[in-house]
Design an enzyme around this catalytic site. Sequence first.
Site, short mmCIF file in Angstrom:
data_model
loop_
_atom_site.label_atom_id
_atom_site.label_comp_id
_atom_site.label_asym_id
_atom_site.label_seq_id
_atom_site.Cartn_x
_atom_site.Cartn_y
_atom_site.Cartn_z
N ARG A 305 -0.88 0.09 -8.10
CA ARG A 305 -1.12 -0.11 -6.67
C ARG A 305 -0.06 -1.06 -6.12
O ARG A 305 0.26 -2.08 -6.76
CB ARG A 305 -2.51 -0.73 -6.44
CG ARG A 305 -3.65 0.26 -6.55
CD ARG A 305 -3.58 1.31 -5.43
NE ARG A 305 -4.64 2.32 -5.53
CZ ARG A 305 -4.51 3.47 -6.18
NH1 ARG A 305 -3.38 3.77 -6.80
NH2 ARG A 305 -5.51 4.33 -6.19
N GLU A 334 0.72 2.22 2.79
CA GLU A 334 1.21 3.59 2.57
C GLU A 334 0.96 4.45 3.79
O GLU A 334 -0.17 4.46 4.30
CB GLU A 334 0.54 4.18 1.33
CG GLU A 334 0.98 3.45 0.06
CD GLU A 334 0.43 4.07 -1.21
OE1 GLU A 334 -0.35 5.03 -1.14
OE2 GLU A 334 0.79 3.57 -2.29
N HIS A 353 3.66 8.06 -3.74
CA HIS A 353 2.35 8.07 -4.41
C HIS A 353 2.05 9.44 -5.03
O HIS A 353 1.09 10.12 -4.69
CB HIS A 353 1.24 7.68 -3.42
CG HIS A 353 0.01 7.17 -4.10
ND1 HIS A 353 -0.79 6.19 -3.57
CD2 HIS A 353 -0.57 7.48 -5.29
CE1 HIS A 353 -1.81 5.94 -4.38
NE2 HIS A 353 -1.69 6.73 -5.44
#
Length: 622
Positions: A305, A334, A353
């Site tokens: 993360r 994000e 991601h």
Amino acid sequence: MAAISISNLTNQIPTFHNHNKQSYPFLSHLSLHNHNHNHNHNHKLSLSSNFTNTSFRTCTTSITALNSGEYSSEKPAILVSEKLGEAGLQLLRRFGHVECSYKLSPEELCARIGDFDALIVRSGTKVTRRVFEAAKGRLKVVGRAGVGIDNVDLQAATELGCLVVNAPTANTIAAAEHGIALLSAMARNVAQADASMKAGKWERNKYVGVSLVGKILGVMGFGKVGSEVARRAKGLGMNVIAHDPYAPAARAKSIGVEMVSFDEAISTADFLSLHMPLNSSTLRSFNDQTFAKMKKGVRLINVARGGVIDEDALLTALNSGIVAQAALDVFAEEPPSKDSKLAQHENVTATPHLGASTKEAQEEVAIEIAEAVVGALRGELSATAANAPMVPPEVLAELGPYVTLAEKLGRIAVQLVAGGSGIQSVKVVYASARNPDNLDTRILRAMITKGIIEPISDAHVNLVNADFTAKQRRLRITEEKVSANANSSQEQQQPVESIQVQISDVKSKFQSALLDNERIISIEGKVRAGVPHLTRVGAFSVDVSLEGNVLLCRQVDQPGTIGHVGNILGEHNVNVSFMSVGRSVKRATAIMAIGVDEEPDRATLNKIGEVPAIDEFVFLHL
Ligand SMILES: NC(=O)C1=CN([C@@H]2O[C@H](COP(=O)(O)OP(=O)(O)OC[C@H]3O[C@@H](n4cnc5c(N)ncnc54)[C@H](O)[C@@H]3O)[C@@H](O)[C@H]2O)C=CC1
Ligand SMILES: O=C(O)C(=O)COP(=O)(O)O
């Protein structure tokens, strides 16, 4: 906050109840079952169907009656807010109405969420307190189609009784493979060289890389992904060390990985790969201080993360050369801003991601989460619950009837409290002929809490929020487990012989329920042939099955009283299902417990009160 007040009930007895309240058989509003549903799910233990028979009449209300949203049929409504594999969607469609809305803004999500029973998200949807509050009690389960639940406000979910489940295993390999892909690509400047070629250049000297073989890889977080990364890195000839405060060292050792302290890992590694969850203790744990301890020229991979790294500190470390290169799949925000200095940095290899994004992983994740959500909507306990006890199905199957008993005992106990009392302290004593220490009481405690709190508040209590709700209302529940002597082999096999619920420091509207007039209301129940029974009220033994409602009377033990009360009920068309009399001494005081199918009206109850031999009575609504 004051103790639970029951003053509002003072004048309502003997017929207090809340007609509007939903009472689902087991997990309260986690279960959508009603009498008309017949879902085919024999392959799994269905708690709700097991308890339908013993639940009371409000169970017939379907979810439609609860909600007036867009989806108003009998089927639950499921919102999928991010791309989910087709196999999972099909599974969901077989069970409920499925809406896939992949571009909802936070405002739109809040506006729509009240129409749904379940929400399925990935990492891109922030399920905030606002979302849970906007759901106004309808949302029963949030399914995270993946591992990290840092985008879900777990505390808010728990407070509002919403179950959160995830799919923790299906994307492990995908994430580990992406970690290795980033490690290799970074070491050999693959992304930068590719971009250079696409710009028409041929820069062989600029993109000389570093070798992996013989280098030290520090795996930070030795869980599912971390250990798979370690295994693969060993195959590449790297020396792997790991730091994880909670992982057993033996597991690491078995694949040739040495567990070390945080400081040792960061100060000796040539490459650091991050695989811990984002939580308050890992938040920005890679910061100015920790970068300063690293080996100059270290290379960093983050597939965990973004928030575990202080991104400003990383930028500084990249610019100063402490960190030679970084490969980042995840970012604190994000997507990061278009001009993010980090994503644009020439020594950073960045992916949006993608760790879990393989076709295979996404199909598997979708199935895993769909099964978990459907199971939760059916009232089953989930094996991947993030905010409820995970109880194995075999334990649940065994505890089933005791779950019903526990809730009913809670309901009875609270109805025996006199108005004006504040309930603060509840003691539960579980007697078991087996080793009582092995008894898992979490579900039973939750259901007693539910039974006590729901009749006197607007709260919906279930397994998720029971402890929180009790704490919030300053209700202290203590538990004691004692050994019981088994009178038969059947008793020996039962997980629980009896459950006693005591509410202390209160007055009772039924004096005989008090233990030695000590301001302690005490009742006890047992399960007989799968059916919950009330077996003790105060010092009196009774035996009434808890299938309908119950009338408790204290009377002078003399001939004719039982018949007299029975006649009054019969005349008013109230069917008596069960009757038992408990007394301490012949022809002294006795307690009569009468099970009734219907609820007697006030006139009938008044007539019972006028029977000369009846000293006191209370009608208990189950
Ligand atoms: N980029 C992506 O698409 C994906 C990212 N992930 C992320 O990867 C991470 C790991 O996932 P899993 O291995 O499945 O989880 P896991 O729960 O199996 O492993 C996490 C490990 O971190 C350890 N840990 C906890 N606190 C720690 C600390 N302060 N320092 C070091 N270790 C600590 C735990 O003991 C546990 O062993 C999670 O953050 C998850 O969200 C997972 C899948 C895909
Ligand atoms: O499972 C995780 O923790 C992930 O980070 C995967 O995220 P995603 O489902 O691809 O948005």
